[in-house]
Design an enzyme around this catalytic site. Structure first.
Site: not given
Ligand code: 8OZ
Length: 388
Positions: A109, A195, A242, A337-338
């Protein structure tokens, strides 16, 4: 009497149906989401521990690496890895070797945090760069004296010049080339979560009046130029993007999400990418909201209708929610994810409907092997439990 023969959980599952995305043949729809863990070694080189961390998770259909800065200017958090120095490339090479040896696939990424940074990370201690000069409603995670991280106020950023923008586009292209040199199967352009690329897309952070701001076409320009530069470097079939439509991280607050993300979906659709990856609108401040905004749902459906390639979804997915999303046609691939933090063998556990380990948030960011490479896989867990 009812039949004692149960259908195999894998046979009846859409999650376990293979799919081709660009150049990659995925054995299932279960992707490891990008996860910042802040454990890089000096020089922002991925650590030895990261070799083991990613190897343990190689049964994912695809690993998306933690966000990785394309340049020193692109860093905004303590101990995140980069992909701009020879040592970093060599560090990632050790990881791709071990993941490939274990039968996995992985993409890197590509990350530039823009204004969500701090002079401690910036070349020459400069102010972080942004589309526009305005206060940033956030604090930065910086390395502390004690080896632990701490939070520091973010100074007002400097607005990028067009020469500065051109340099960043070149950095993305070089970083993509570096990722391939490091053995990655592709890259994901991080344009989500507030971002740099999201800052240009978003009407709340982009107040420019040049060709990179104002109209939706202008606000989308940097993302599309970056994607085109990266595709020219490594081929569009190895590139994913993404986005977080409706995202509110770090001051994002888009006035016309349908217009900007509609345009982006249309433009990305034409480029023949490996995939488009969407953060669910229910993700807010890294937590999952339970109420669903109907406007957000309509936007997700509009993007799905416009973007005809493989669509990946992320944000709070369980096995049941993932199966539902695939069955309803909402998406094609699910990023977890988690669950992947705490369950290195997540695909096997989902296939067996086995219980999942719970992740420990105190070890999410920074630290050592604890809460990083010591979560047990099923087989060793069964052994441990049998012995105790
Ligand atoms: C959590 C902590 C630090 C960074 C993102 C790269 O939200 C991140 C991130 C997540 O996309």
């Amino acid at each position: 009497m009812s039949s004692p023969i149960m259908p195999s959980p894998v046979m009846s599952s859409r999650l376990f149906t293979p799919i081709r995305i660009g150049d990659l043949a995925l054995p299932s729809r279960i992707v490891m989401a990008p996860l910042t863990r802040s454990r890089a070694a000096p020089g922002n080189v991925p650590s030895d521990m990261a070799i083991e961390y990613y190897r343990q998770r190689a049964s994912a259909a695809l690993i998306i690496t933690e966000a990785t800065q394309i340049s020193q200017q692109g860093q905004g958090y303590a101990w995140t890895p980069g992909i701009h120095s020879p040592e970093q490339i060599a560090g990632w090479q050790r990881i791709t070797d071990s993941v490939h040896q274990a039968g996995g696939r992985m993409v890197l990424q590509l990350w530039h945090v823009g204004r969500v940074s701090h002079p401690v990370f910036q070349p020459g201690g400069a102010r972080p760069v942004a589309p526009s000069v305005m206060p940033v409603p956030a604090r930065a995670f910086v390395p502390g004296e004690d080896g632990k991280g701490g939070y520091a106020d973010i100074p007002e950023p400097q607005a990028l010049t067009q020469a500065g923008i051109r340099a960043i586009i070149a950095d993305y292209a070089q970083a993509a080339r570096n990722a391939i040199a490091a053995g990655m199967d592709g890259v994901e352009v991080h344009a989500a979560n507030g971002y740099l690329l999201d800052q240009f897309l978003n009407s709340a952070s982009n107040l420019r009046d040049d060709r990179y701001g104002g109209s939706v076409e202008n606000r989308a320009r940097l993302l599309l130029e970056v994607v085109d530069a990266v595709c020219a470097e490594i081929g569009s079939a190895r590139v994913g993007v993404r986005l977080s439509p409706m995202g509110r991280s770090f001051g994002m607050d888009e006035a016309t999400p349908e217009a900007i993300f509609g345009l982006v979906a249309r433009e990305l659709d034409r480029r023949g990418l490996a995939y488009l990856h969407l953060v669910e609108p229910t993700v807010r401040d890294r937590e999952i909201l339970t109420d669903v905004d109907p406007r957000a749902e309509a936007l997700m459906a509009a993007i799905r209708a416009t973007y005809r390639g493989p669509l990946m979804l992320a944000g709070g997915y369980t096995r049941a929610l993932a199966e539902q999303a695939l069955a309803s046609g909402r998406g094609d691939i699910i990023a977890f994810g988690r669950p992947f933090i705490a369950n290195p063998d997540l695909p096997a556990r989902l296939a067996l409907n086995a219980p999942l380990n719970e992740p420990d948030p105190t070890h999410f960011f920074g630290g050592d092997e604890r809460g990083y490479i010591d979560y047990p896989a099923l087989a060793s867990q069964a052994l441990q439990e049998a012995e105790s």
